[in-house]
Design a protein around this motif. Structure first.
Motif, short mmCIF file in Angstrom:
data_model
loop_
_atom_site.label_atom_id
_atom_site.label_comp_id
_atom_site.label_asym_id
_atom_site.label_seq_id
_atom_site.Cartn_x
_atom_site.Cartn_y
_atom_site.Cartn_z
N PHE A 150 5.40 1.59 -2.58
CA PHE A 150 4.68 1.07 -1.58
C PHE A 150 3.51 0.01 -2.15
O PHE A 150 3.30 0.20 -3.21
CB PHE A 150 3.82 2.13 -0.85
CG PHE A 150 4.62 2.97 -0.07
CD1 PHE A 150 5.32 2.65 1.05
CD2 PHE A 150 5.35 4.35 -0.62
CE1 PHE A 150 6.22 3.56 1.93
CE2 PHE A 150 5.95 5.21 0.29
CZ PHE A 150 6.56 4.54 1.47
N GLY A 151 2.89 -0.61 -1.62
CA GLY A 151 1.67 -1.56 -2.01
C GLY A 151 1.16 -2.45 -0.66
O GLY A 151 1.94 -2.37 0.42
N GLY A 152 0.31 -2.95 -0.86
CA GLY A 152 -0.34 -3.80 0.35
C GLY A 152 -1.19 -2.96 1.34
O GLY A 152 -1.45 -1.99 0.89
N LYS A 153 -1.18 -3.87 2.26
CA LYS A 153 -1.97 -3.16 3.40
C LYS A 153 -1.21 -2.03 4.07
O LYS A 153 0.03 -2.42 4.42
CB LYS A 153 -2.51 -4.25 4.61
CG LYS A 153 -3.51 -3.53 5.55
CD LYS A 153 -3.90 -4.67 6.39
CE LYS A 153 -5.02 -4.04 7.22
NZ LYS A 153 -6.02 -3.15 6.69
N LEU A 154 -1.80 -0.84 4.22
CA LEU A 154 -0.85 0.54 4.61
C LEU A 154 -1.76 1.13 5.86
O LEU A 154 -2.91 1.07 5.71
CB LEU A 154 -0.60 1.09 3.69
CG LEU A 154 0.69 0.64 2.50
CD1 LEU A 154 0.52 1.49 1.38
CD2 LEU A 154 1.93 0.38 3.16
N PRO A 155 -1.07 1.73 6.84
CA PRO A 155 -1.67 2.65 7.87
C PRO A 155 -2.25 3.83 7.01
O PRO A 155 -1.87 4.25 5.78
CB PRO A 155 -0.52 2.87 8.65
CG PRO A 155 0.61 2.70 8.00
CD PRO A 155 0.44 1.75 6.95
N ASP A 156 -3.05 4.55 7.65
CA ASP A 156 -3.55 5.91 7.22
C ASP A 156 -2.47 6.68 6.70
O ASP A 156 -2.50 7.34 5.54
CB ASP A 156 -4.77 6.57 7.97
CG ASP A 156 -5.84 5.49 8.01
OD1 ASP A 156 -6.25 4.91 7.12
OD2 ASP A 156 -6.59 5.82 9.07
N LEU A 157 -1.48 6.93 7.79
CA LEU A 157 -0.42 7.61 7.72
C LEU A 157 0.96 6.81 7.62
O LEU A 157 1.09 5.96 8.41
CB LEU A 157 -0.44 8.85 8.66
CG LEU A 157 -1.26 9.91 8.82
CD1 LEU A 157 -0.97 10.50 10.07
CD2 LEU A 157 -1.24 10.60 7.58
#
Length: 318
Positions: A125-132
């Motif tokens: 994962f990486g970059g802009k992600l949701p809280d969940l």
């Protein structure tokens, strides 16, 4: 019938092998009579049912010598860890990418598709992600290790789609508390800030106290890896990748647990000195996940971080 465990000499592989031998085949788990540990060192589990073979999984001849027609399941745990893969790009590619494909190709030639459990990582994962973060969000790794694991995930899913293997990809939380000494993984500090202080040794945390981590105890990760081998492939409904359940905790919350369970003296042994190399990798990882799918598939979760610390202390007589 036999199982193959790559990385069988490591902490996770050896513990997986020992647990499989002690508890036997769980419902739905392929029946086996022996386990082959493939690694660069001998497996520490001494049991007549375990055969240690020494070699490199990027070596086609070596892989084909262990993936024989009697193999019913493969646990692919061998990997060059995150910090080392970032520092040595060629080594990471050879082991984490080329080794994974070599192993899958050997499984493809078996008379019956084996269960194939691939240990992946939050580093995909990486970059802009949701809280969940859900299982099916697009991955955007920010490290070479993460990219190599992400490619491995795609390969396992595609080989499963083609019917070459019966794959399942387990994205492991950061395992805390690992015994032994620190290693080259960027996440190594997460165990070190608990393990070392409880042993009377000072430890330095390289990331800010507010850094949120997704963690799981060794016992829970092993139970979930074994469960992954037991779940019928059809239950994954075409998407063989699952985020294993974990606990979302900040470093500060981990140290609060350390103080509650291990005492103020233990907590006082932890200091902070930021390391940009480690921090940049770790801060690209998400700290919380939507694990409703994993829980519905029967994977389990630790209760709280205090219990994780207590478990480590109990295991090591502290």
């Amino acid at each position: 019938m036999k199982l193959v465990v790559t990385g069988g000499a490591g902490f996770l592989g050896a513990r997986l092998i020992g647990t499989l031998l002690s508890q036997g085949a769980a419902p739905g788990f392929p029946e086996f009579s022996s386990i082959v540990s493939a690694d660069l060192a001998p497996c520490p589990v001494t049991d007549p049912r375990v055969r240690s073979v020494i070699g490199n999984i990027a070596d086609k001849d070596f892989v084909e010598s262990i993936v024989t027609p009697d193999v019913v399941a493969v646990y692919h745990l061998a990997a060059v860890v995150s910090g080392q893969a970032e520092a040595d790009f060629d080594l990471g590619m050879a082991v984490n990418l080329d080794g994974t494909r070599t192993l899958l190709e050997a499984c493809r030639r078996l008379p019956k598709p084996p269960r194939f459990v691939f240990a992946s990582s939050l580093a995909v994962f990486g970059g802009k992600l949701p809280d969940l973060v859900p299982d099916d969000i697009a991955v955007m790794p920010q490290s070479s290790y993460g990219a190599q694991k992400a490619i491995g995930e795609l390969l396992v899913n595609d080989f499963s789609r083609k019917g070459f293997v019966d794959g399942r990809v387990c994205r492991l939380p950061t395992i805390v508390v690992r015994p032994g000494k620190p290693n080259a993984a960027a996440s190594s500090f997460a165990s070190g800030i608990i393990r070392e202080p409880l042993a009377g040794v000072e430890s330095v945390c390289p990331v800010p106290a507010g850094t949120r981590l997704w963690i799981s105890s060794p016992a829970t990760v092993i139970a979930n890896l074994i469960h992954a081998g037991s779940v019928e492939g059809a239950r994954f409904e075409g998407h063989r990748t699952v985020n294993l359940p974990g606990l979302s905790v900040t470093v500060a919350e981990m140290l609060e647990s350390l103080e509650r369970v291990g005492g103020k003296e233990a907590r006082a042994r932890v200091g902070f000195r930021e390391d940009d190399r480690v921090k940049n990798i770790v801060l690209s990882w998400p700290g919380d996940f939507d694990v409703s799918r994993g829980l519905s598939l029967g994977f389990r979760q630790d209760g709280d971080f205090d219990s994780v610390v207590r478990s480590h202390m109990g295991d090591h007589g502290l």
